[in-house]
Design a protein around this motif. Structure first.
Motif, PDB file in Angstrom:
ATOM      1  N   THR A  47       5.088  19.373 -30.743  1.00  3.46           N
ATOM      2  CA  THR A  47       4.580  18.146 -31.293  1.00  3.46           C
ATOM      3  C   THR A  47       5.570  17.325 -31.887  1.00  3.46           C
ATOM      4  O   THR A  47       5.647  16.141 -31.875  1.00  3.46           O
ATOM      5  N   LEU A  52       3.740  14.392 -29.620  1.00  2.00           N
ATOM      6  CA  LEU A  52       2.592  14.488 -28.847  1.00  2.00           C
ATOM      7  C   LEU A  52       1.390  13.773 -29.502  1.00  2.00           C
ATOM      8  O   LEU A  52       1.265  14.234 -30.681  1.00  2.00           O
ATOM      9  N   GLN A  56      -2.659  15.036 -25.814  1.00  2.00           N
ATOM     10  CA  GLN A  56      -1.616  15.870 -25.272  1.00  2.00           C
ATOM     11  C   GLN A  56      -1.369  16.945 -25.641  1.00  2.00           C
ATOM     12  O   GLN A  56      -1.161  18.183 -24.972  1.00  2.00           O
ATOM     13  N   GLN A  57      -1.624  17.372 -27.092  1.00  2.00           N
ATOM     14  CA  GLN A  57      -1.584  18.467 -27.636  1.00  2.00           C
ATOM     15  C   GLN A  57      -2.588  19.737 -27.358  1.00  2.00           C
ATOM     16  O   GLN A  57      -2.387  20.740 -26.966  1.00  2.00           O
ATOM     17  N   GLU A  59      -4.172  19.649 -24.117  1.00  2.00           N
ATOM     18  CA  GLU A  59      -3.711  20.028 -22.931  1.00  2.00           C
ATOM     19  C   GLU A  59      -2.444  20.914 -22.748  1.00  2.00           C
ATOM     20  O   GLU A  59      -2.437  21.983 -21.947  1.00  2.00           O
ATOM     21  N   ILE A 115       0.944  15.196 -17.835  1.00  2.00           N
ATOM     22  CA  ILE A 115       0.657  15.136 -19.363  1.00  2.00           C
ATOM     23  C   ILE A 115       1.616  14.381 -20.126  1.00  2.00           C
ATOM     24  O   ILE A 115       1.011  13.422 -20.930  1.00  2.00           O
ATOM     25  N   LEU A 116       2.915  14.493 -19.956  1.00  2.00           N
ATOM     26  CA  LEU A 116       3.840  13.475 -21.119  1.00  2.00           C
ATOM     27  C   LEU A 116       4.003  12.395 -20.255  1.00  2.00           C
ATOM     28  O   LEU A 116       3.854  12.135 -19.155  1.00  2.00           O
ATOM     29  N   SER A 117       4.406  11.469 -21.224  1.00  2.00           N
ATOM     30  CA  SER A 117       5.074  10.092 -20.708  1.00  2.00           C
ATOM     31  C   SER A 117       6.318  10.323 -20.084  1.00  2.00           C
ATOM     32  O   SER A 117       7.060  11.495 -20.320  1.00  2.00           O
ATOM     33  N   GLN A 120       9.037  11.433 -22.944  1.00  2.00           N
ATOM     34  CA  GLN A 120       8.532  12.835 -23.512  1.00  2.00           C
ATOM     35  C   GLN A 120       9.083  13.613 -22.489  1.00  2.00           C
ATOM     36  O   GLN A 120       9.594  14.694 -22.756  1.00  2.00           O
TER      37      GLN A 120
END
Length: 154
Positions: A47, A52, A56-57, A59, A115-117, A120
């Protein structure tokens, strides 16, 4: 005079090597964190480094928990097989294990990519590569008892 100086250097050198090193506690004796605590710490690190958001955290926490349980199971399995027999695995068994491990890594990468951009994910991939590279370097140093020259990752 030179001989006296050399003898004095040798005596100082020998006594410094003869000093007792501080006994480090064995890994098993060290205070161990619970799996839940390790998962929370790993999530907090991610995080901080990846910034995050809450969803996102959530998941990532499930993914980290799954990885942790798999890791614990594999460690227990390895310990059981290590204690039971000292036989070397066949090349087919090694291939199957490595293939399964790589398949799991591919699936994990796809899940994390969802999940991430993009930014990220790029940062996570770099962090993962740096961690892997450092671990590999330390393992080689530990095996050979001497520093190892490693080339660039790219």
């Amino acid at each position: 005079m030179k001989k006296l100086f050399i003898v004095a250097l040798l005596v100082v050198g020998m006594t410094s090597f003869a000093q007792e090193k501080e006994a480090r506690p064995e890994r098993a004796q060290m205070e161990q964190l619970t799996p839940d605590q390790r998962n929370q710490l790993q999530l907090k690190k991610m995080t901080l480094e990846l910034d995050l958001n809450a969803s996102q955290q959530k998941e990532m926490s499930t993914i980290i928990a799954e990885q942790s349980t798999k890791r614990e199971a594999k460690m227990a399995e390895r310990k059981a097989t290590k204690d039971s027999a000292k036989k070397q695995p066949t090349s087919d068994e090694l291939f199957a294990k490595k293939s399964q491990m790589l398949d799991e890594q591919i699936v994990m990468k796809k899940r994390i990519k969802k999940i991430l951009s993009a930014d990220q994910y790029k940062k996570w991939d770099e962090m993962k590569g740096n961690k892997h590279h450092g671990m590999k370097k330390r393992m080689m140093h530990h095996k050979n008892k001497k520093p190892v020259e490693t080339g660039n990752k790219k």
